[in-house]
Motif scaffolding. Sequence first.
Motif, short mmCIF file in Angstrom:
data_model
loop_
_atom_site.label_atom_id
_atom_site.label_comp_id
_atom_site.label_asym_id
_atom_site.label_seq_id
_atom_site.Cartn_x
_atom_site.Cartn_y
_atom_site.Cartn_z
N MET A 1 -43.32 -27.37 -4.78
CA MET A 1 -42.92 -25.97 -4.79
C MET A 1 -43.91 -25.21 -5.67
N THR A 2 -44.54 -24.21 -5.10
CA THR A 2 -45.47 -23.40 -5.87
C THR A 2 -44.77 -22.16 -6.37
N GLY A 3 -45.43 -21.43 -7.24
CA GLY A 3 -44.82 -20.23 -7.79
C GLY A 3 -44.21 -20.51 -9.15
N ARG A 4 -43.61 -19.47 -9.70
CA ARG A 4 -43.00 -19.57 -11.04
C ARG A 4 -41.49 -19.74 -10.90
N PRO A 5 -40.91 -20.67 -11.67
CA PRO A 5 -39.48 -20.97 -11.53
C PRO A 5 -38.59 -19.86 -12.10
N ILE A 6 -37.48 -19.62 -11.41
CA ILE A 6 -36.42 -18.74 -11.91
C ILE A 6 -35.08 -19.38 -11.55
N LEU B 1 -35.13 -21.81 -8.04
CA LEU B 1 -36.11 -21.50 -7.01
C LEU B 1 -37.38 -21.04 -7.69
N SER B 2 -38.40 -20.73 -6.92
CA SER B 2 -39.61 -20.21 -7.52
C SER B 2 -40.06 -18.97 -6.77
N VAL B 3 -40.85 -18.18 -7.48
CA VAL B 3 -41.33 -16.92 -6.93
C VAL B 3 -42.84 -16.92 -6.96
N ALA B 4 -43.44 -16.71 -5.80
CA ALA B 4 -44.88 -16.59 -5.67
C ALA B 4 -45.20 -15.10 -5.47
N PRO B 5 -46.46 -14.71 -5.63
CA PRO B 5 -46.82 -13.30 -5.43
C PRO B 5 -46.34 -12.79 -4.07
N GLY B 6 -45.94 -11.54 -4.07
CA GLY B 6 -45.47 -10.91 -2.82
C GLY B 6 -44.27 -10.01 -3.00
N PRO B 7 -43.18 -10.36 -3.56
CA PRO B 7 -42.81 -11.72 -3.95
C PRO B 7 -42.37 -12.56 -2.76
N ARG B 8 -42.65 -13.85 -2.86
CA ARG B 8 -42.18 -14.83 -1.89
C ARG B 8 -41.25 -15.78 -2.63
N LEU C 1 -39.29 -19.28 -2.84
CA LEU C 1 -39.52 -20.63 -2.35
C LEU C 1 -38.54 -21.59 -3.00
N GLY C 2 -38.27 -22.68 -2.30
CA GLY C 2 -37.44 -23.71 -2.90
C GLY C 2 -36.52 -24.36 -1.90
#
Length: 138
Positions: A1-6, A47-54, A56-57
């Motif tokens: 899973m890419t992006g930053r976790p939240i 989950l995680s948040v990638a730029p966009g935001p997108r 993911l998870g």
Amino acid sequence: MTGRPITLRLRIQDPVPGVTYSLQDKKNHPVGPVVSGDGPLAFDVPLSVAPGPRFLGEFVRSEGPTRRFVYIAIGTSAGDYGSTWTRRAKIDIHTLPAELLALALEGAVLEVLLPGRARDGGPACATVVPLEGWRLAD
């Protein structure tokens, strides 16, 4: 899973007592089932948040190019095959306010308060409209 976790907290205000609820993963499997009692239920969704935001998870579902949501499984969908209920509650996450999302990316937990019952008195299902908007969890 890419992006930053939240972490998002889904709080069901008035679940139907004695009914099993759980998160539902992308493979439609129940995760973390609990049987409701007389008080609220809450599920923390990583989950995680990638730029966009997108978003993911393992719990993030999609519909079309922008709609993202999480399912809460209910009754047989949550693994209680003796239940009279077979429902899922869809909770939209793509509408998270940008200012709250920024706080979540800094480590805050965001929470939404959901109704527990549908008009028929059974568990709330389909697209569930929050009782209040997203907020910082206590």
